[in-house]
Design an enzyme around this catalytic site. Structure first.
Site, PDB file in Angstrom:
ATOM      1  N   HIS A   6       0.823  -1.218   0.000  1.00 47.74           N
ATOM      2  CA  HIS A   6       0.000   0.000   0.000  1.00 47.74           C
ATOM      3  C   HIS A   6       0.852   1.261   0.000  1.00 47.74           C
ATOM      4  O   HIS A   6       1.922   1.299   0.597  1.00 47.74           O
ATOM      5  CB  HIS A   6      -1.040   0.000   1.122  1.00 47.74           C
ATOM      6  CG  HIS A   6      -0.506   0.016   2.519  1.00 47.74           C
ATOM      7  ND1 HIS A   6      -0.200   1.173   3.176  1.00 47.74           N
ATOM      8  CD2 HIS A   6      -0.258  -0.989   3.397  1.00 47.74           C
ATOM      9  CE1 HIS A   6       0.214   0.885   4.406  1.00 47.74           C
ATOM     10  NE2 HIS A   6       0.204  -0.426   4.565  1.00 47.74           N
ATOM     11  N   ASP A  57       6.217   0.776   6.630  1.00 54.01           N
ATOM     12  CA  ASP A  57       4.779   0.502   6.478  1.00 54.01           C
ATOM     13  C   ASP A  57       4.173   1.568   5.590  1.00 54.01           C
ATOM     14  O   ASP A  57       3.781   2.620   6.069  1.00 54.01           O
ATOM     15  CB  ASP A  57       4.114   0.479   7.854  1.00 54.01           C
ATOM     16  CG  ASP A  57       2.643   0.124   7.778  1.00 54.01           C
ATOM     17  OD1 ASP A  57       2.180  -0.322   6.709  1.00 54.01           O
ATOM     18  OD2 ASP A  57       1.942   0.299   8.785  1.00 54.01           O
ATOM     19  N   HIS A  85       3.734   2.723  12.669  1.00 53.40           N
ATOM     20  CA  HIS A  85       2.789   3.820  12.942  1.00 53.40           C
ATOM     21  C   HIS A  85       3.353   4.874  13.892  1.00 53.40           C
ATOM     22  O   HIS A  85       2.596   5.512  14.622  1.00 53.40           O
ATOM     23  CB  HIS A  85       1.464   3.283  13.524  1.00 53.40           C
ATOM     24  CG  HIS A  85       0.715   2.379  12.579  1.00 53.40           C
ATOM     25  ND1 HIS A  85      -0.515   1.841  12.902  1.00 53.40           N
ATOM     26  CD2 HIS A  85       1.002   1.920  11.342  1.00 53.40           C
ATOM     27  CE1 HIS A  85      -0.939   1.090  11.893  1.00 53.40           C
ATOM     28  NE2 HIS A  85      -0.037   1.127  10.938  1.00 53.40           N
ATOM     29  N   ASP A 118       3.217  -6.491   3.507  1.00 51.79           N
ATOM     30  CA  ASP A 118       2.875  -5.383   4.400  1.00 51.79           C
ATOM     31  C   ASP A 118       3.287  -5.700   5.846  1.00 51.79           C
ATOM     32  O   ASP A 118       2.631  -5.294   6.787  1.00 51.79           O
ATOM     33  CB  ASP A 118       1.375  -5.070   4.310  1.00 51.79           C
ATOM     34  CG  ASP A 118       1.015  -3.777   5.037  1.00 51.79           C
ATOM     35  OD1 ASP A 118       1.937  -2.981   5.336  1.00 51.79           O
ATOM     36  OD2 ASP A 118      -0.181  -3.571   5.324  1.00 51.79           O
ATOM     37  N   GLU A 133      -5.105   1.873   2.767  1.00 48.36           N
ATOM     38  CA  GLU A 133      -5.084   0.594   3.497  1.00 48.36           C
ATOM     39  C   GLU A 133      -5.301   0.827   4.974  1.00 48.36           C
ATOM     40  O   GLU A 133      -6.007   0.078   5.646  1.00 48.36           O
ATOM     41  CB  GLU A 133      -3.739  -0.113   3.283  1.00 48.36           C
ATOM     42  CG  GLU A 133      -3.667  -1.510   3.909  1.00 48.36           C
ATOM     43  CD  GLU A 133      -3.291  -1.561   5.386  1.00 48.36           C
ATOM     44  OE1 GLU A 133      -3.485  -2.615   6.008  1.00 48.36           O
ATOM     45  OE2 GLU A 133      -2.827  -0.550   5.947  1.00 48.36           O
ATOM     46  N   GLU A 134      -4.666   1.885   5.498  1.00 51.72           N
ATOM     47  CA  GLU A 134      -4.671   2.107   6.947  1.00 51.72           C
ATOM     48  C   GLU A 134      -6.071   2.404   7.486  1.00 51.72           C
ATOM     49  O   GLU A 134      -6.308   2.296   8.674  1.00 51.72           O
ATOM     50  CB  GLU A 134      -3.705   3.246   7.317  1.00 51.72           C
ATOM     51  CG  GLU A 134      -2.242   2.965   6.958  1.00 51.72           C
ATOM     52  CD  GLU A 134      -1.602   1.860   7.807  1.00 51.72           C
ATOM     53  OE1 GLU A 134      -2.277   1.298   8.686  1.00 51.72           O
ATOM     54  OE2 GLU A 134      -0.415   1.574   7.578  1.00 51.72           O
TER      55      GLU A 134
HETATM   56 ZN   LIG Z   1       0.701  -1.390   6.325  1.00 56.85          ZN
END
Ligand SMILES: [Zn+2]
Ligand SMILES: *[C@@H]1O[C@H](CO)[C@@H](O)[C@H](O)[C@H]1NC(C)=O
Ligand SMILES: *[C@@H]1O[C@H](CO)[C@@H](O)[C@H](O)[C@H]1NC(C)=O
Ligand SMILES: *[C@@H]1O[C@H](CO)[C@@H](O)[C@H](O)[C@H]1NC(C)=O
Ligand SMILES: *[C@@H]1O[C@H](CO)[C@@H](O)[C@H](O)[C@H]1NC(C)=O
Length: 480
Positions: A299, A311, A443, A373, A345-346
């Site tokens: 993503h 990520d 994140h 991912d 995606e998130e």
């Molecule tokens: Zn991800």
């Protein structure tokens, strides 16, 4: 240039013709039997067929790991994330990221197009949290995606610290009017993320005014980690953010001593109308069955902190790199190789879900779906989910990865963005990497190029390219 047809192909063609000639003019029933006998006989042959790819697999690996493409996926990722930065759903940066990748993959000679998607647009705004009692201390925090904000003057309230949903239930009466702090231990991401996702809703049900949740990570140097959270219809929406492991434990210890804790929380978060975005699609068309497709994916969106290098910049880059490697070698498989860089995606796989809805009419032509991912650190195995017959094929395919020592096939090929296809029966594959550090940075501001390693990315790219190419070039699609 197409790969030459090996002796296996000619042999089984001969066999197929002889089956046909022996059954022509026959009752359809015997045709069925003969065909199923033919299918059965081919199973032992798959080892031979796949073994025919040893040389081409070695060429791909050599190019990616030792040759002219060495470090290319890393260099591309660095240029991309250093230029664009992070790219949360709905942001201008995400638009710039899509334009960047469209241009870069087009210049690379791939066939690229964009598919429009409406995506959520949540903005964090200004946010802060301060402990006022028993002493003044500022608390590092990151509001959670989809959270509402506080009134402009903030929310000041006494804190209730709990370790679990269970404890919250037992102490429900104490939660009324309080800010609930969850200090749950980290067990695993899959298990512990429930506190981030549902903490606000569970606390609101017992009358809390806001929640501060210990970040979902096994390791911390006072860094908060954000992520999506889910409100429940019919339950009051209260502001929710993650705080650091250190501050959650601090408040837990204070509460254990019977100290009264007061916190002031201010969050400017809000949700704007859905934004326009795109899934980014790049292809090498198959020479024999262009309608049949192997999908590789990662993503392009990230959270609004760090660089989104791990990520999922890494997953997106190796999904591009795999196509570059195959193209550079002048290879073109029987079936189409399609790289899809998902958007949003998130926010719950929004781009991927729409892609499935639009393209599921061609479900029977999707050979395999792949998603990276979980980081692009040292690869240790290919994870795969499919029928037993498909697993038998994949067990042969991973043997081609002997030169990079990743010949293990493991269960669980699932991933957020490929799950709609897999639930509909399409075989799925994911990359298993040495991921012990993944959730240290996930994140958070720590997700930068500094955690990426060029050699690891070479190995991931090689694995991804070999698996995708061979599956797309086998005579038959993977059995469902
Ligand atoms: Zn991800
Ligand atoms: C299936 O193949 C086996 C082995 O070649 C052969 O002996 C048998 O007769 C075949 N059966 C049918 C139903 O065609
Ligand atoms: C690739 O990266 C490794 C590790 O940083 C380095 O040793 C090597 O020289 C690089 N290769 C190229 C071609 O830049
Ligand atoms: C389905 O596949 C056909 C044949 O490849 C293609 O022309 C068509 O555009 C596809 N439809 C969708 C919605 O992907
Ligand atoms: C694979 O393992 C062998 C033996 O341990 C080692 O010599 C080789 O360098 C490894 N190859 C890669 C690409 O890691």
């Amino acid at each position: 240039m197409a790969r030459e047809d090996g002796p296996t192909f000619i042999l089984s063609l001969f066999f197929f013709l002889s089956v046909l000639s022996s059954v022509c003019d026959c009752h359809p029933h015997s045709l069925d039997r003969a065909v199923s006998n033919h299918t059965k006989r081919k199973v032992p042959d798959i080892a031979t067929e796949v073994a025919g790819y040893v040389d081409v697999a070695k060429k791909i690996i050599d190019l990616a790991v030792f040759g002219a493409a060495q470090n290319r996926s890393y260099t591309r990722l660095a240029d991309f994330t250093d230029t664009i930065g992070n790219r949360v759903s709905g942001s201008q940066n995400l638009d710039l990221a899509i334009k960047y990748m469209y241009t870069a993959m087009t210049q690379d000679g791939l066939d690229v197009h964009l598919e429009p998607v409406k995506i959520p647009h949540w903005v964090r705004g200004k946010e802060s949290a301060e402990m006022i009692a028993p002493r003044a201390k500022s608390l590092a925090l990151l509001g959670l995606g989809s959270s509402v904000g506080t009134p402009p003057e903030g929310i000041e309230a006494e804190v209730l610290v709990v370790k679990s949903f269970e404890e919250l239930k037992q102490r429900a009466k104490e939660a009324i009017g309080r800010i609930v702090v969850f200090n749950q231990p980290f067990v695993s991401y899959g298990e512990t993320v429930a506190y981030r996702a549902f903490g606000a809703t569970e606390a609101a049900k017992v009358g809390a005014v806001a929640t501060l949740i210990r970040s979902i990570t096994p390791f911390s140097i006072n860094s908060p980690h954000t992520g999506w959270q889910d409100y429940q219809d019919g339950v009051k929406r209260i502001p929710t953010a993650c705080i650091t492991v250190e501050d959650a434990e601090l408040m837990w210890r204070m509460a254990q001593r019977g100290q009264r804790i007061v916190v002031r929380l201010t969050m400017g978060a809000k949700t704007l109308p859905d934004a326009d975005s795109f899934n980014t699609v790049a292809e090498i068309k198959g020479w024999q069955h262009p309608d049949q497709v192997v999908i590789l994916s990662g993503h392009l969106d990230s959270w609004d902190v760090g660089q989104g290098a791990m990520d999922d910049g890494g997953g997106a880059m190796i999904s591009w790199e795999a196509l570059s490697l195959i193209k550079d070698l002048g290879l073109r498989p029987r079936r189409t190789l399609r790289t899809v860089l998902w958007t949003a995606e998130e926010q719950g796989g929004v781009g991927a879900q729409q892609y499935y809805n639009l393209h599921k009419v061609n479900l029977s032509n999707i050979d395999m779906v792949m998603e990276s991912d979980s980081g692009t650190f040292t690869p240790v195995a290919l994870q795969f989910a499919g029928s037993d017959a498909a697993k038998k094929v994949m067990e042969e395919v991973v043997k081609l990865l002997a030169p990079i020592n990743t010949t293990k096939l493991e269960a669980h090929g699932e991933g957020t963005d490929i799950s709609p296809w897999m639930q509909a029966g399409v075989p799925g594959a994911s990359l298993h990497v040495e991921d012990s550090r993944y959730f240290w940075f996930h994140h958070s501001e720590g997700d930068t190029m500094t955690v990426q390693d060029p050699q690891d990315m070479n190995l991931c790219s090689a694995l991804w390219a070999v698996v995708a190419y061979v599956v797309a070039d086998l005579q038959d699609m993977l059995p469902r």
